[in-house]
Enzyme design. Structure first.
Site, PDB file in Angstrom:
ATOM      1  N   HIS A   1       0.763  -1.044   0.010  1.00 45.87           N
ATOM      2  CA  HIS A   1       0.069  -0.069  -0.165  1.00 45.87           C
ATOM      3  C   HIS A   1       0.767   1.261   0.035  1.00 45.87           C
ATOM      4  CE1 HIS A   1       0.639  -0.575   4.155  1.00 45.87           C
ATOM      5  NE2 HIS A   1       0.537   0.507   4.662  1.00 45.87           N
TER       6      HIS A   1
ATOM      7  N   HIS B   1     -12.379   8.509  14.907  1.00 42.28           N
ATOM      8  CA  HIS B   1     -11.252   8.012  14.292  1.00 42.28           C
ATOM      9  C   HIS B   1     -11.157   6.387  14.469  1.00 42.28           C
ATOM     10  CE1 HIS B   1      -7.242   7.520  12.975  1.00 42.28           C
ATOM     11  NE2 HIS B   1      -6.864   6.484  14.273  1.00 42.28           N
TER      12      HIS B   1
ATOM     13  N   ASP C   1       0.646  -8.629  10.307  1.00 44.06           N
ATOM     14  CA  ASP C   1       0.621  -7.549  11.027  1.00 44.06           C
ATOM     15  C   ASP C   1       0.222  -7.603  12.527  1.00 44.06           C
ATOM     16  OD1 ASP C   1       0.337  -4.844  11.764  1.00 44.06           O
ATOM     17  OD2 ASP C   1      -1.351  -4.485  10.419  1.00 44.06           O
TER      18      ASP C   1
ATOM     19  N   HIS D   1      -5.507  -0.601  11.770  1.00 40.93           N
ATOM     20  CA  HIS D   1      -4.872  -2.014  11.820  1.00 40.93           C
ATOM     21  C   HIS D   1      -5.916  -3.056  12.674  1.00 40.93           C
ATOM     22  CE1 HIS D   1      -0.850  -0.998  10.504  1.00 40.93           C
ATOM     23  NE2 HIS D   1      -1.146   0.311  11.035  1.00 40.93           N
TER      24      HIS D   1
ATOM     25  N   HIS E   1      -7.753  -1.089   4.940  1.00 40.59           N
ATOM     26  CA  HIS E   1      -6.541  -0.272   5.645  1.00 40.59           C
ATOM     27  C   HIS E   1      -6.768   1.251   5.686  1.00 40.59           C
ATOM     28  CE1 HIS E   1      -2.798   0.513   7.909  1.00 40.59           C
ATOM     29  NE2 HIS E   1      -2.136   0.889   6.847  1.00 40.59           N
TER      30      HIS E   1
ATOM     31  N   HIS F   1       5.690  -6.479  11.956  1.00 39.82           N
ATOM     32  CA  HIS F   1       4.972  -4.957  12.183  1.00 39.82           C
ATOM     33  C   HIS F   1       4.636  -5.040  13.594  1.00 39.82           C
ATOM     34  CE1 HIS F   1       3.501  -4.874   7.961  1.00 39.82           C
ATOM     35  NE2 HIS F   1       4.505  -5.372   7.913  1.00 39.82           N
TER      36      HIS F   1
END
Lengths: 555, 555
Positions: free
Chosen positions: B70, B362, B193, B366, B139, B388
């Site tokens: 990405h 917000h 991740d 992830h 994402h 990650h």
């Protein structure tokens, strides 16, 4: 009922009135707190940040007393500097632990025979036209007090740092009755702590932390390392108590941890049963499951005991898997990264980490919104001046005051250096006295825009180039090859950088000949010309702007 | 079913495999992501931090392709440096938006005609012995993909950054079916991740943010300034949509905000109705209640539009009371202080601030623990390699894998530079290839212990002293008074500092005479002697250890 009153808030790093409050009545002064702040990462090489107390310069004769609310660095740490720069006042008041900690601090600064006075809360003393009285409060260090300053115009209450803990560890809650009586008598002005003005509800009791720690510890099979603020004596005491219950020995690790526990023990504020405490170097002599270490470093401070352990560099404690590290503290804003880094190092070693996010093992020392409303309702002040907070928290505290019925025109939001002035006819914000910060830079005190710091910022970003040009001003000619030294400037090594330096030497020599042929004999002019030529060349080649220091040697 | 496979994680700043994953089968290489990190405050003057890709040096001929998951900087930002230092691969694959953003980035670096290839998710391509397939994911930037790399030994899935958003803004959830089929086919290894491995539950849907923003905006009477990541195109789109509902014009403020919206619009990923968008300079032409500005600066970045506004330094937007600033983002760890400072400046101006603590405005990009378990259960990998995250999150992700039934011996916790090696006979961690970080320092790439950075650290902490000594090596005598320059060293000004410099000059002269009388002619020796004498004297007097730079001029 005549005369006029000024209340001047001072502080470093954006917290209003956090470190120092100057209260002045008809030219006579009482100072509440003399604290300091620690520098942020941008303040390169700065050791400490002091509130700007320039207002007091030359006025030592007007100062009746300094009163200290509690023993935290941000409320007492600037005292040695204030004494050195302004002079010693006739008296320095505080609670017993506060004075005990300050005495030890002043001795480290070689300031002896200072007029330190224990003051019992509730027992007022006179200081010129002022009455000074400590009011017992709760906070994350024992012996925290508010200060009631009585003047002919009325009484001002400076709360210091506080929360209302209904079940404090030492069984002595804040003196609600005295606060209420101050209200009955008609409080003129409340200067109240705003630290947690953004948190709804009531602050947790310190006493709730002990059982949570015991519960957490009881589930650990191996060694336990607890970290908290060394000055949080009641927290340390609760860890000691839990250790006793679990049959573990306790080692106090880190200089300030041992020092504070000793001072508090001598005053009867802390205690450990005979034989429970062991030395840090004895930790490895005991089986892991029989030891709790209480360590400094809860903020990830660079030289602290815990940070050393996390980096495998502590003399007495080598962390290993099976250990549990318990953070009985939360990061102070700005310390998040260093705390995270410490935590991750511990994970890398394979030890377990438990933080306040995992269990209720920390309680803030500052009241939440309901504590702040209770303070307002107990004391019912004519004027409210929120302090101890940034602009956001000061505003939120002001809104809380409005919510309990204080008219907006009686609430004064100010900033460091802007005093509240109260006369018989009312109150208003006065003229800015221009308070910034004072930086402690080695042995020197300076302003934030100090040349030394400014130079270090340039040096830290781009490094420097030194060019030494040797000229004969009599013959007006270059007397030796220019010497060129780079430091901190990113350059390729080897041939490329040699070539760059050769080219730069040519640039300097050409410029020198140029200047000397123009019959320049003024070293400052020659330096300036070299400076500009070098700066231009270096930027063109390296896209950097290092500090350029030309030195002209005349032979 | 022969040959062997290595999966090498690389990354800067402690996050494992965050920026780059090198997958190697029988000496042939596919690279997944080439990202970078931004320096911390201690990395003085460093511009960027790259993963250490030294492993690839001299091996451009072995690289089959680079695949980009990405368009975020921490996944694509190092591409220009990799191309410059290692060479261009035969192909660079990514989704359409990713490739669009990368094309513009490479052009800024004057890298044209690079083999950039849009790859449709679900449409595999061959690259030597590798099969490469993008798998559509969700994402905080559109077009995020996992990468399935098929080799003769089996298939590896590198998830990239992802969450499972059941109701994504563009109506295209992650390709659950393809992930499940990868599981059916027998996935060899999952590199997943771990960013939110410490958060229980499921990540919030991006679609839940839009209504919360609309609700928040609808209660604002004045001007609204929203800040979020410029690459979060769906977030920006939701602000645009809310503005349309409320009849407000929208101004995109900040270069990257405009650039990303343009790229996304051209690809049909974002859109605004005719006439809705206005230029930043037109904002002041409209009544406050008819405008929403969408601004960069959600992380308090020094030169960002919002930070300029907060400091009253933005060309087009002057904040005032009545404005509401909405932070539709949370601070990335390490940015807390700069975000807090920006917020407090806005409070100082008197504008209102609304953050994700005040309203659900917000959503993280992830997945949380339940997302990570779902990924494990969908793909049922033989081996799991959490990536990650720091050591803490890698460990927590490993525990999650255990919790869904993966045996501990099939889970590999590694670190940057330590590859997982898989053969027909099983998997194990291989030898550390020694990957640190590469610092971009101006135009140069260097190591973290680079001499230039080390020098800047010394200079930043304590400044420097330059001593120029002019000697005649023929006559073995001092030929001119020493020239002494201090920079960045805290000193009192005026007489005291003049006296200090005089005394230091005496020290230098004495030492020089000493050395020359010993018939020393070696400039390096003379420099060393001066250095030590000056350092000792300065420390004794100023308690500082500045860098001491002696220059010896021979005449």
């Amino acid at each position: 009922m005549s005369g006029s009153l000024r209340i001047l808030p001072l502080g470093g790093l954006g917290e209003i009135g956090k470190n120092m409050m100057v209260v002045e009545y008809d030219g006579r002064i009482v100072i509440v707190d003399t604290g300091l702040m620690f520098p942020t990462a941008e303040m390169l090489g700065i050791d400490l940040v002091l509130p700007d107390f320039d207002y007091l310069r030359g006025r030592v004769g007007d100062i009746e007393a300094i009163v200290l609310t509690h023993g935290h660095e941000d409320h007492v740490g600037a005292l040695p500097y204030v004494i050195r720069e302004i002079g010693a006042p006739p008296a320095i008041y505080g609670g017993r632990l506060t004075i005990g900690m300050v005495r030890s601090k002043l001795e480290e600064h070689k300031l002896r025979d200072m007029p330190l006075r224990d003051l019992e809360p509730g027992m007022p003393v006179e200081a010129g036209k002022f009455g000074i009285e400590l009011v017992h409060m709760s906070h994350s260090i024992p012996d925290a007090c508010a200060v009631a300053l009585t003047t002919p115009l009325g009484t001002i209450l400076v709360t210091g740092d506080y929360k209302f803990d209904q079940t404090p560890v030492d069984g002595r809650p804040a003196d609600f009755a005295r606060l209420a009586r101050l209200g009955d008598e008609g409080l003129l002005c409340l200067c109240g702590d705003s630290t947690n003005a953004d948190r709804p509800g009531v602050a947790m009791s310190e006493a709730s932390v002990g059982p949570a720690l015991l519960e957490t510890f009881s589930r650990c099979d191996g060694r336990i390392i607890v970290t908290c603020f060394a000055s949080n004596v009641h927290r340390v005491q609760q860890v000691v108590d839990a250790a006793e219950v679990l049959g573990r020995k306790v080692a106090l690790v880190g200089r300030s941890m041992r020092k504070n526990f000793n001072i508090a023990s001598n005053l009867g504020i802390a205690s450990a049963p005979e034989g429970l405490l062991i030395q840090p170097r004895e930790i490895e002599d005991y089986p892991d499951e029989e030891v709790i270490a209480i360590s400094t470093g809860s903020q990830g401070e660079p030289l602290s005991a815990l940070r050393r352990m996390a980096h495998g560099e502590h003399r007495d404690v080598e962390l290993h898997s099976g250990d549990t590290v318990v953070f009985s503290a939360t990061p102070v804003p700005g310390n998040e990264r260093s705390v995270n880094e410490t935590v991750d190092r511990i994970f890398e070693i394979g030890a377990r980490v438990i933080t306040a996010a995992d269990a209720p093992i920390h309680a803030s020392g500052h009241g939440y919104q309901e504590d702040m409303k209770l303070m307002l309702n107990l004391t019912r002040p004519r004027y409210v001046m929120p302090v101890h907070g940034d602009f956001k928290r000061i505003r939120l505290h002001a809104l809380l005051a409005e919510s309990v019925g204080v008219e907006p025109e009686r609430i004064f939001r100010t900033r460091n250096g802007v005093p509240l002035e109260i006369g018989a006819d009312g109150a208003r914000l006065g003229e800015d006295v221009g308070a910034g910060m004072i930086f402690v830079d080695g042995l020197e005190l300076g302003e934030p825009d100090d040349a030394a710091l400014r130079d270090r910022k340039t040096l830290s970003a781009d490094g420097l180039v030194i060019v030494v040009a040797t000229v004969s001003l009599e013959d007006l000619e270059v007397a030796a090859d220019p010497e060129i030294t780079f430091r901190g400037v990113p350059m390729q090594s080897g041939e490329d950088s040699d070539r760059l330096i050769d080219e730069l030497a040519d640039v300097v020599e050409d410029k020198l000949e140029d200047v000397l042929q123009g019959h320049a004999r003024e070293p400052a002019l020659i330096r300036q010309e070299i400076h500009d030529a070098v700066a231009t060349f270096v930027y063109k080649r390296l896209k950097r702007r290092p500090m350029v220091l030309p030195v002209v040697i005349e032979v």
